[in-house]
Write a protein that holds these residues in place. Structure first.
Motif, PDB file in Angstrom:
ATOM      1  N   ARG A 285       3.852   5.683 -57.146  1.00  0.00           N
ATOM      2  CA  ARG A 285       4.892   4.769 -57.470  1.00  0.00           C
ATOM      3  C   ARG A 285       4.156   3.461 -58.231  1.00  0.00           C
ATOM      4  O   ARG A 285       4.738   3.114 -59.210  1.00  0.00           O
ATOM      5  CB  ARG A 285       5.448   4.216 -56.081  1.00  0.00           C
ATOM      6  CG  ARG A 285       6.557   3.117 -56.336  1.00  0.00           C
ATOM      7  CD  ARG A 285       6.920   2.486 -55.160  1.00  0.00           C
ATOM      8  NE  ARG A 285       6.213   1.546 -54.488  1.00  0.00           N
ATOM      9  CZ  ARG A 285       5.597   2.027 -53.362  1.00  0.00           C
ATOM     10  NH1 ARG A 285       5.657   3.241 -52.718  1.00  0.00           N
ATOM     11  NH2 ARG A 285       4.707   1.016 -52.669  1.00  0.00           N
ATOM     12  N   THR A 286       2.933   3.080 -57.863  1.00  0.00           N
ATOM     13  CA  THR A 286       2.363   1.970 -58.477  1.00  0.00           C
ATOM     14  C   THR A 286       2.025   2.663 -60.046  1.00  0.00           C
ATOM     15  O   THR A 286       2.168   1.601 -61.021  1.00  0.00           O
ATOM     16  CB  THR A 286       0.927   1.725 -57.924  1.00  0.00           C
ATOM     17  OG1 THR A 286       1.301   1.271 -56.413  1.00  0.00           O
ATOM     18  CG2 THR A 286       0.103   0.561 -58.486  1.00  0.00           C
ATOM     19  N   ALA A 287       1.599   3.652 -60.166  1.00  0.00           N
ATOM     20  CA  ALA A 287       1.140   4.013 -61.484  1.00  0.00           C
ATOM     21  C   ALA A 287       2.260   4.131 -62.556  1.00  0.00           C
ATOM     22  O   ALA A 287       2.402   3.981 -63.682  1.00  0.00           O
ATOM     23  CB  ALA A 287       0.516   5.627 -61.420  1.00  0.00           C
ATOM     24  N   LEU A 288       3.553   4.768 -61.814  1.00  0.00           N
ATOM     25  CA  LEU A 288       4.666   4.932 -62.804  1.00  0.00           C
ATOM     26  C   LEU A 288       5.282   3.624 -62.960  1.00  0.00           C
ATOM     27  O   LEU A 288       5.870   3.367 -64.208  1.00  0.00           O
ATOM     28  CB  LEU A 288       6.026   5.477 -62.006  1.00  0.00           C
ATOM     29  CG  LEU A 288       5.765   6.974 -62.023  1.00  0.00           C
ATOM     30  CD1 LEU A 288       6.934   7.609 -60.635  1.00  0.00           C
ATOM     31  CD2 LEU A 288       6.242   7.714 -63.286  1.00  0.00           C
ATOM     32  N   ILE A 289       5.142   2.695 -62.220  1.00  0.00           N
ATOM     33  CA  ILE A 289       5.831   1.145 -62.521  1.00  0.00           C
ATOM     34  C   ILE A 289       4.965   0.687 -63.692  1.00  0.00           C
ATOM     35  O   ILE A 289       5.303   0.038 -64.725  1.00  0.00           O
ATOM     36  CB  ILE A 289       5.605   0.258 -61.307  1.00  0.00           C
ATOM     37  CG1 ILE A 289       6.568   0.761 -60.324  1.00  0.00           C
ATOM     38  CG2 ILE A 289       5.781  -1.120 -61.644  1.00  0.00           C
ATOM     39  CD1 ILE A 289       6.481   0.085 -58.751  1.00  0.00           C
ATOM     40  N   LYS A 290       3.672   0.918 -63.510  1.00  0.00           N
ATOM     41  CA  LYS A 290       2.617   0.390 -64.563  1.00  0.00           C
ATOM     42  C   LYS A 290       3.233   1.125 -65.974  1.00  0.00           C
ATOM     43  O   LYS A 290       2.885   0.691 -67.056  1.00  0.00           O
ATOM     44  CB  LYS A 290       1.238   0.687 -64.288  1.00  0.00           C
ATOM     45  CG  LYS A 290       0.322   0.238 -65.483  1.00  0.00           C
ATOM     46  CD  LYS A 290      -1.143   0.455 -65.154  1.00  0.00           C
ATOM     47  CE  LYS A 290      -2.098  -0.415 -66.193  1.00  0.00           C
ATOM     48  NZ  LYS A 290      -2.001   0.492 -67.582  1.00  0.00           N
ATOM     49  N   ALA A 291       3.361   2.601 -65.974  1.00  0.00           N
ATOM     50  CA  ALA A 291       3.459   3.310 -67.087  1.00  0.00           C
ATOM     51  C   ALA A 291       5.022   2.766 -67.802  1.00  0.00           C
ATOM     52  O   ALA A 291       4.943   2.730 -68.906  1.00  0.00           O
ATOM     53  CB  ALA A 291       3.723   4.897 -66.921  1.00  0.00           C
TER      54      ALA A 291
END
Length: 315
Positions: free
Chosen positions: A122-128
Motif C-alpha cells: 500500500r505504501t509503495a503504491l501510494i508513492k508510485a
C-alpha cells in the motif's frame, strides 16, 4: 599385544567409515535458479512444465524470491506471467517495488500478489501514484497519433493511464486502509488523484456485493456537494454505476446535489451525466431535470432532455 590389535582394528574400521562420512557431509549443490528462470521465460508449453516441476521442488523462499524479483526487471512483459507463477506461493515475502515496476510495463500483474504483501505494498503504491501524477496527462482522443513524436507521446500517455488504472484497482483491493486512501484522493481537489479515486472506487464497488460500502456512499455525498468541479466530476462518474447497478439509491441529498451540478457545472459532459442520473429518479424529479436541461447551453444536453419529453408524450 591386545592393545595393538585393538588399535589396528579401530584404524581399519575408521578407514571403512570415513569415505561414507565424507560423502554424507557434502551438501547438495544449490540449484541455479537464475538460469532456470531465464530458461522458463523463453520456454514453450512442454518445456515450461518441466522447468516448473524443478522450481516447485525448491521450497526455500530465499532461493526463489530474490532471483524472481530481479528477473522481473528485465523479462519480456509477455513472458512475465511465467515468473509470477513461480513467485505466487511466496508472494507474501516479496518486495512490492519490482512488481510495481513491472506493472508500469505490463498491466497484467495480478492484484492478489500485491494484496498478500499488505501494508508495504500500500505504501509503495501510494508513492508510485504520487510520482506518476507529477507528469500525468488525461487521455485525449484528439491526440492519438501512430507515427512520429506525437505517436510516441500518446503511447506513453496510454501506458501511464493503464498503469494508473492498475494501481487504483490494486490499492482498493489491498485492505480497508487502501480504500480509505482512495476516499481521501476523491476529495483531494487534484485532477490526477480524482481520476485514480474514480477508477479505484468504481472497481471496488463493482467487485463487491451490493449495497455499496456506507463509507463510499458518505464520501460521494460530500464530493457531489463540494464546490470544486473536479471533485464533483469524479463523484458523478462513480455514482453512475452505483445507481445503474443498484448498489445505492438516489437519496434526497444526492438528488439535490445532482440538480446543482446540472445547473452550474462547467463541463457539459458532467451536466449530461447528472441529467441521466436524475432521469432515473422517481416522482416528478425526471421532468424537473429535463425542463432545466432544455435551457442548457450545450446542444447535446438539450437533446437528452428533448428525447425524454418525446418518450414521455408517446406513453
Amino acid at each position: 599385544m591386545k592393545a595393538s590389535h585393538l588399535t589396528i582394528a579401530f584404524l581399519g574400521f575408521s578407514s571403512l567409515l570415513s569415505p561414507r562420512l565424507s560423502s554424507a557431509g557434502q551438501s547438495t549443490p544449490r540449484p541455479d535458479v537464475p538460469a532456470l528462470l531465464e530458461e522458463l521465460a523463453a520456454s514453450g508449453e512442454t518445456q515450461r512444465g518441466q522447468l516448473m516441476d524443478q522450481l516447485h521442488q525448491i521450497q526455500d523462499p530465499n532461493l526463489i524470491v530474490p532471483p524472481v524479483l530481479a528477473a522481473l526487471d528485465t523479462v519480456d512483459p509477455q513472458d512475465a506471467w511465467k515468473l509470477l507463477d513461480v513467485l505466487a506461493p511466496f508472494s507474501n515475502l516479496a518486495k512490492p517495488e519490482p512488481l510495481i515496476r513491472l506493472a508500469r510495463r505490463c498491466d497484467r500483474v495480478p492484484l492478489t500478489i500485491l494484496a498478500t504483501i499488505g501494508a508495504p505494498a500500500r505504501t509503495a503504491l501510494i508513492k508510485a501514484i504520487a510520482d506518476e501524477c507529477v507528469t500525468w496527462k488525461p487521455s485525449s482522443p484528439e491526440n492519438q497519433g501512430d507515427d512520429g513524436p506525437a505517436g510516441d507521446e500518446d503511447s506513453q500517455t496510454r501506458r501511464s493511464q493503464a498503469f494508473m488504472e492498475w494501481a487504483a484497482k490494486t490499492l482498493g483491493s489491498i485492505s480497508p486502509a487502501g480504500l480509505d486512501h482512495l476516499l481521501q484522493m476523491l476529495l483531494s481537489h487534484d485532477a490526477c488523484q480524482s481520476n485514480v479515486a474514480r477508477t479505484g472506487l468504481t472497481s471496488y464497488v463493482l467487485n463487491s456485493e451490493p449495497p455499496a460500502d456506507p463509507r463510499i456512499v458518505r464520501a460521494l455525498s460530500a464530493a457531489l456537494n463540494a464546490p470544486d468541479g473536479i471533485v464533483q466530476a469524479a463523484a458523478v462518474q462513480i455514482v453512475e454505476p452505483l445507481i445503474g447497478f443498484q448498489y445505492a439509491k438516489l437519496t434526497p441529498g444526492v438528488t439535490k446535489s445532482l440538480f446543482s451540478i446540472l445547473k452550474a457545472h462547467p463541463d457539459a459532459e458532467i451536466r449530461s451525466r447528472a441529467l441521466s442520473l436524475l432521469l432515473k429518479a422517481s416522482d416528478d424529479t425526471p421532468k424537473k431535470a429535463a425542463e432545466i436541461a432544455c435551457h442548457d447551453p450545450d446542444g447535446r444536453v438539450q437533446d437528452v432532455a428533448a428525447n425524454f419529453f418525446e418518450e414521455l408524450s408517446a406513453r
